[in-house]
Design an enzyme around this catalytic site. Structure first.
Site, PDB file in Angstrom:
ATOM      1  N   ASN A   1      -7.639   9.564   6.227  1.00 16.66           N
ATOM      2  CA  ASN A   1      -6.522   9.436   5.284  1.00 16.66           C
ATOM      3  C   ASN A   1      -6.966   9.207   3.832  1.00 16.66           C
ATOM      4  OD1 ASN A   1      -7.184   6.696   5.012  1.00 16.66           O
ATOM      5  ND2 ASN A   1      -5.849   6.109   6.695  1.00 16.66           N
TER       6      ASN A   1
ATOM      7  N   SER B 222       0.794  -1.222   0.000  1.00 10.87           N
ATOM      8  CA  SER B 222       0.000   0.000   0.000  1.00 10.87           C
ATOM      9  C   SER B 222       0.832   1.281   0.000  1.00 10.87           C
ATOM     10  CB  SER B 222      -0.935  -0.085   1.207  1.00 10.87           C
ATOM     11  OG  SER B 222      -1.820   0.973   1.234  1.00 10.87           O
TER      12      SER B 222
ATOM     13  N   THR C  67      -0.832  -1.780  12.464  1.00 14.13           N
ATOM     14  CA  THR C  67       0.063  -2.124  11.353  1.00 14.13           C
ATOM     15  C   THR C  67       1.530  -1.885  11.662  1.00 14.13           C
ATOM     16  OG1 THR C  67      -0.077   0.090  10.390  1.00 14.13           O
ATOM     17  CG2 THR C  67      -1.720  -1.507   9.669  1.00 14.13           C
TER      18      THR C  67
HETATM   19  C1  LIG Z   1      -4.127   6.685  11.669  1.00 12.67           C
HETATM   20  C2  LIG Z   1      -4.106   5.939  10.401  1.00 12.67           C
HETATM   21  O1  LIG Z   1      -4.092   6.538   9.314  1.00 12.67           O
HETATM   22  N1  LIG Z   1      -4.098   4.620  10.489  1.00 12.67           N
HETATM   23  C3  LIG Z   1      -4.055   3.738   9.313  1.00 12.67           C
HETATM   24  C4  LIG Z   1      -3.123   2.571   9.546  1.00 12.67           C
HETATM   25  O2  LIG Z   1      -3.585   1.830  10.652  1.00 12.67           O
HETATM   26  P1  LIG Z   1      -2.887   1.785  12.098  1.00 12.67           P
HETATM   27  O3  LIG Z   1      -3.628   0.716  12.830  1.00 12.67           O
HETATM   28  O4  LIG Z   1      -3.082   3.152  12.683  1.00 12.67           O
HETATM   29  O5  LIG Z   1      -1.415   1.527  11.882  1.00 12.67           O
HETATM   30  O6  LIG Z   1      -3.123   1.742   8.384  1.00 12.67           O
HETATM   31  C5  LIG Z   1      -4.409   1.151   8.083  1.00 12.67           C
HETATM   32  C6  LIG Z   1      -4.232   0.267   6.875  1.00 12.67           C
HETATM   33  O7  LIG Z   1      -3.878   1.008   5.744  1.00 12.67           O
HETATM   34  C7  LIG Z   1      -5.440   2.265   7.847  1.00 12.67           C
HETATM   35  O8  LIG Z   1      -6.695   1.678   7.626  1.00 12.67           O
HETATM   36  C8  LIG Z   1      -5.465   3.196   9.055  1.00 12.67           C
HETATM   37  O9  LIG Z   1      -6.317   4.277   8.833  1.00 12.67           O
HETATM   38 MG   LIG Z   2      -3.583   1.493   0.124  1.00 13.09          MG
END
Ligand SMILES: CC(=O)N[C@H]1[C@@H](OP(=O)(O)O)O[C@H](CO)[C@@H](O)[C@@H]1O
Ligand SMILES: [Mg+2]
Length: 503
Positions: free
Chosen positions: A341, A27, A464
């Site tokens: 985002n 991604s 993630t």
């Molecule tokens: C704050 C933020 O933008 N978090 C992102 C990020 O997740 P986190 O769990 O915050 O690492 O990656 C995800 C997958 O792409 C997306 O769905 C999500 O919105």
């Molecule tokens: Mg993507």
């Protein structure tokens, strides 16, 4: 990747031999990173119960692999002798061909059939899976037919939506496109052949330049996180620009004004634009359809206030991650969901689709609603499909980006990361807006928020990355920065921070 190939074949067998998608992509992340996304038969993300199954399967030693597979067969009730079908796609990363080969070997080692789509966007593969399973499941998969169906669905409905526009107002049918040096650029150029003069899209960061690394100093995540324009695009004052991410499932809009000030129109803005437009169409056509919007805690506070107080549309808040938003959006007749985002889409219940189809004969607004259903990729967020919808709405309203921006003013915000020994020490509730562990952290946040006008802050462990994320907003940028820093310090002190304390 090999084991995910095995798992995808097994998943297909557990779903009456439906096609399962296997998308090789990391991604928005840096080019050397890698990852894989599995897609379930209706084009939705993999069933959450299978996430832990996948995690276990990739982590067992080779000697325990067969035994682990047998366990999954038992759990899922899959018939190992039935056919299995897996659609494989990949983004433009240099590691893609190699990883793709590994996953294909996995599927075939388990006697599954592979259709290799090569380089595609993530939302395309979601769409192919859904379309094949819903219409062609009895037949041999037709990759060319599926591809054509995708391009036709989006471009023909976009062209239709542009028809009969009476006034162009401040809208101009030209924009600059940041392809993040990835698949988005390739797909956009393909679309340009279909949509012709309806929209002139100048594609930049299309990786023809050897220096153009995927997502490097460009793309939707770079623009959103750094709140600045990407490299590689000309700085034309007030020019409408979009950035997509490395697998083209996220999109943000932006422009630089005549004074050189950068303006971002993110997922919250797209959600409010789309929801208000759909609401107008629903009201105009007098249809009894319930519309709702889904956000996460990262949505700007003023976007939420605008939706609830001005648009009077019900708004729900769920945990981060598209699977949570998608799931909640299904509760509405028309569910609009976007992460700040820029990842999001609209889902229409079959009841809503029926009501709209019935009204199409005598209602212009219903006709437009039906076209909106067509331009949307309902399976998952799709940067290109979202862009076509936003363009149609801006054209219909005769708006430029500052007209769109005038709806409400974003509260200044700041996002920080804190590295800790164990991110799982931080636990949350209330759609991640409050934390329940470690002890004392929420009290500390509450105290800091109380001192800040229009202050709001929360922390959560990333799903993630191995970090804890901090979000803060306030009436000024200085206050948001200060609040975020102080909250980050509290996280560092109370949750076992590693390295230097945030300052
Ligand atoms: C704050 C933020 O933008 N978090 C992102 C990020 O997740 P986190 O769990 O915050 O690492 O990656 C995800 C997958 O792409 C997306 O769905 C999500 O919105
Ligand atoms: Mg993507």
């Amino acid at each position: 990747m090999f084991r995910m190939g095995l798992l995808a074949a097994l998943r297909s067998r557990s779903k009456e031999s439906s096609a399962i998608g296997l998308m090789i992509t990391a991604s928005h992340n840096a080019e050397p990173d890698n990852g894989v996304k599995l897609i379930d038969p209706m084009g939705e993300m993999l069933d959450q119960r299978w996430e832990s199954i996948a995690t276990e399967l990739v982590n067992v030693p080779n000697s325990a692999l067969q035994e682990q597979l047998d366990k999954i067969v038992m759990f899922s009730g899959a018939n190992v002798t039935s056919p299995a079908l897996v659609f494989v796609g990949r983004d433009t990363r240099p590691s893609g061909p190699h990883l793709s080969e590994a996953s294909i070997t996995g599927v075939e080692a388990y006697s599954g059939k592979v259709v290799d789509f090569g380089i595609v966007s993530t939302p395309m593969l979601h769409y192919f899976v859904a379309l094949h399973n819903s219409t062609q499941s009895e037949n041999e998969p037709q990759p060319d037919h599926l591809r054509t169906a995708y391009f036709n669905k989006l471009s023909l409905s976009f062209i239709d939506l542009q028809k009969g526009q009476t006034t162009s107002g401040n809208y101009s049918a030209e924009l600059d496109f940041d392809g993040a040096n990835g698949v988005g650029a390739i797909i956009m150029k393909e679309f340009s052949k279909h949509i012709g003069s309806k929209l002139k899209v100048n594609v930049y960061n299309d990786s023809t330049d050897v220096r153009g690394k995927l997502n490097y100093m460009c793309g939707a995540d770079y623009v959103k996180t750094n709140q600045k324009a990407p490299e590689g695009l000309p700085r034309i004052p007030n020019r409408r620009c979009v950035s997509v991410d490395g697998d083209a499932d996220r999109i943000v809009y932006f422009y630089t004004d005549a004074d050189g000030k950068f303006h971002l129109l993110d997922g919250d803005r797209i959600a409010t634009l789309v929801a208000s437009y759909l609401m107008d169409l629903v009201r105009e056509s007098g249809l009894s359809i319930e519309l709702g919007l889904v956000q996460t805690a990262y949505a700007n506070g003023n976007s939420t206030r605008y939706i609830a107080e001005m648009l009077k549309i019900p708004v729900a808040c769920v945990s981060t991650g598209v699977k949570h938003l998608h799931h909640r959006a299904l509760d509405y007749d028309i569910g609009v969901y976007f992460e700040a985002n820029g990842h999001g889409t609209i889902v229409f219940s079959s009841k809503a689709k029926q009501i709209i189809a019935k009204a199409v004969k005598d209602e212009k607004a219903a006709m437009r609603l039906e076209r909106v259903v067509d331009v949307i990729n309902e399976t998952v967020g799709d940067a290109l499909s979202d862009m076509f919808l936003v363009e149609s709405i801006l054209a219909a309203r005769g708006w430029n980006l500052s007209d769109w921006e005038a709806a409400y003013t974003d509260l200044p915000s700041r996002m920080l990361k804190v590295v800790v020994k164990d991110r799982n020490l931080v636990q949350t509730t209330d759609a991640e807006r409050k934390c329940t562990a470690p002890a004392g952290l929420q009290r500390a946040i509450d105290e800091l928020v109380k001192e800040t006008p229009y202050g709001r802050a929360f922390v959560r462990p990333s799903g993630t990355e191995d970090i804890v994320r901090v979000y803060a907003e306030a009436s000024t940028q200085e206050a948001a920065d200060l609040l975020a820093t102080k909250v980050a310090q509290a996280v560092f002190d109370l949750s076992g921070g590693v390295g230097t304390k945030p300052n």
